[in-house]
Design a protein around this motif. Sequence first.
Motif, short mmCIF file in Angstrom:
data_model
loop_
_atom_site.label_atom_id
_atom_site.label_comp_id
_atom_site.label_asym_id
_atom_site.label_seq_id
_atom_site.Cartn_x
_atom_site.Cartn_y
_atom_site.Cartn_z
N ALA A 1 29.27 -32.09 6.35
CA ALA A 1 28.29 -32.21 7.45
C ALA A 1 27.04 -31.45 7.05
O ALA A 1 27.11 -30.28 6.66
CB ALA A 1 28.87 -31.67 8.74
N LEU A 2 25.88 -32.07 7.19
CA LEU A 2 24.62 -31.60 6.64
C LEU A 2 23.54 -31.50 7.70
O LEU A 2 23.47 -32.33 8.61
CB LEU A 2 24.18 -32.61 5.57
N ARG A 3 22.67 -30.51 7.52
CA ARG A 3 21.43 -30.40 8.28
C ARG A 3 20.28 -30.17 7.30
O ARG A 3 20.36 -29.27 6.46
CB ARG A 3 21.45 -29.24 9.28
N LYS A 4 19.24 -31.00 7.41
CA LYS A 4 18.03 -30.86 6.59
C LYS A 4 16.87 -30.50 7.51
O LYS A 4 16.80 -31.00 8.63
CB LYS A 4 17.70 -32.17 5.87
N ASN A 5 15.97 -29.65 7.02
CA ASN A 5 14.79 -29.27 7.78
C ASN A 5 13.55 -29.34 6.89
O ASN A 5 13.58 -28.86 5.75
CB ASN A 5 14.93 -27.85 8.32
N LEU A 6 12.50 -29.93 7.44
CA LEU A 6 11.24 -30.02 6.73
C LEU A 6 10.70 -28.62 6.49
O LEU A 6 10.66 -27.79 7.40
CB LEU A 6 10.24 -30.83 7.58
N TRP A 7 10.29 -28.34 5.27
CA TRP A 7 9.70 -27.05 4.91
C TRP A 7 8.19 -27.20 4.71
O TRP A 7 7.40 -26.43 5.24
CB TRP A 7 10.38 -26.52 3.66
N ALA A 8 7.78 -28.23 3.94
CA ALA A 8 6.37 -28.47 3.66
C ALA A 8 6.20 -29.90 3.16
O ALA A 8 7.18 -30.55 2.79
CB ALA A 8 5.87 -27.48 2.60
N PHE A 9 4.94 -30.37 3.14
CA PHE A 9 4.69 -31.73 2.64
C PHE A 9 3.25 -31.84 2.15
O PHE A 9 2.38 -31.05 2.53
CB PHE A 9 4.96 -32.78 3.73
N THR A 10 3.03 -32.82 1.29
CA THR A 10 1.69 -33.25 0.89
C THR A 10 1.68 -34.77 1.02
O THR A 10 2.60 -35.35 1.62
CB THR A 10 1.35 -32.83 -0.55
N ASP A 11 0.69 -35.42 0.44
CA ASP A 11 0.59 -36.87 0.57
C ASP A 11 1.86 -37.61 0.18
O ASP A 11 2.30 -38.50 0.90
CB ASP A 11 -0.57 -37.41 -0.27
N ASP A 12 2.44 -37.28 -0.98
CA ASP A 12 3.60 -38.02 -1.47
C ASP A 12 4.79 -37.11 -1.83
O ASP A 12 5.71 -37.55 -2.52
CB ASP A 12 3.24 -38.89 -2.67
N ARG A 13 4.77 -35.88 -1.34
CA ARG A 13 5.86 -34.94 -1.64
C ARG A 13 6.32 -34.24 -0.37
O ARG A 13 5.52 -33.98 0.53
CB ARG A 13 5.40 -33.90 -2.65
N ILE A 14 7.62 -33.93 -0.36
CA ILE A 14 8.22 -33.22 0.77
C ILE A 14 9.14 -32.15 0.21
O ILE A 14 9.88 -32.40 -0.74
CB ILE A 14 9.02 -34.18 1.68
N ALA A 15 9.09 -30.96 0.81
CA ALA A 15 10.02 -29.87 0.48
C ALA A 15 10.94 -29.69 1.68
O ALA A 15 10.50 -29.69 2.83
CB ALA A 15 9.26 -28.58 0.19
N VAL A 16 12.23 -29.53 1.39
CA VAL A 16 13.26 -29.48 2.42
C VAL A 16 14.15 -28.27 2.19
O VAL A 16 14.47 -27.92 1.05
CB VAL A 16 14.12 -30.77 2.36
N ARG A 17 14.57 -27.64 3.30
CA ARG A 17 15.64 -26.64 3.28
C ARG A 17 16.85 -27.30 3.92
O ARG A 17 16.70 -28.09 4.86
CB ARG A 17 15.25 -25.41 4.10
N PHE A 18 18.03 -26.97 3.44
CA PHE A 18 19.22 -27.60 4.03
C PHE A 18 20.42 -26.66 3.99
O PHE A 18 20.46 -25.71 3.22
CB PHE A 18 19.56 -28.92 3.32
N THR A 19 21.36 -26.98 4.85
CA THR A 19 22.65 -26.31 4.89
C THR A 19 23.70 -27.38 5.13
O THR A 19 23.49 -28.29 5.93
CB THR A 19 22.72 -25.30 6.05
N TYR A 20 24.80 -27.30 4.40
CA TYR A 20 25.92 -28.18 4.73
C TYR A 20 27.22 -27.42 4.57
O TYR A 20 27.30 -26.40 3.90
CB TYR A 20 25.91 -29.48 3.90
N GLU A 21 28.23 -27.92 5.27
CA GLU A 21 29.57 -27.32 5.20
C GLU A 21 30.55 -28.39 4.78
O GLU A 21 30.37 -29.57 5.08
CB GLU A 21 29.96 -26.73 6.57
N TRP A 22 31.58 -27.93 4.09
CA TRP A 22 32.58 -28.84 3.58
C TRP A 22 33.85 -28.06 3.27
O TRP A 22 33.84 -26.84 3.19
CB TRP A 22 32.07 -29.57 2.34
N ARG A 23 34.93 -28.81 3.12
CA ARG A 23 36.24 -28.23 2.84
C ARG A 23 36.72 -28.80 1.51
O ARG A 23 36.62 -30.00 1.26
CB ARG A 23 37.19 -28.62 3.98
#
Length: 143
Positions: free
Chosen positions: A73-95
């Motif tokens: 199970a994953l959560r992604k969050n927008l960190w920053a962006f430009t015209d054609d680029r995106i930076a993301v922070r994320f957390t996920y959990e798994w077993r």
Amino acid sequence: MTTGRPPLPPFTAETAALKVRAAEDAWNSRDPDRVALAYTPDSWWRNRDEFLTGREEIRAFLRRKWEKEHDYALRKNLWAFTDDRIAVRFTYEWRDGEGQWWRSHGNELWEFAPDGLMRRREASINDLRIAEADRTVFGPREN
């Protein structure tokens, strides 16, 4: 034949957030075929210490990943962006196969082609062993 993947660059704060949410939804499907269609046929990836080129390598990687990472199970969050680029922070959990729970934290750098398909993805990820009682249950997002 490849079709585009809206929203298309150049990104605004709103369209970048939509792009991140669409990626989160696709990855939470745990469907390698669905996820791979968001990338250009020659997409280049760095995931941890693994380097991949093209959709077929991406599909194979995702199949291996989700065979190992149960109840992902994953959560992604927008960190920053430009015209054609995106930076993301994320957390996920798994077993894992022995029942041990993990929380994985990371950052991704994305670059998009004009048609909205991702042509480059670089991911840095760290894993933390957690007790089942320490899990953050990720349910469906409201919006």
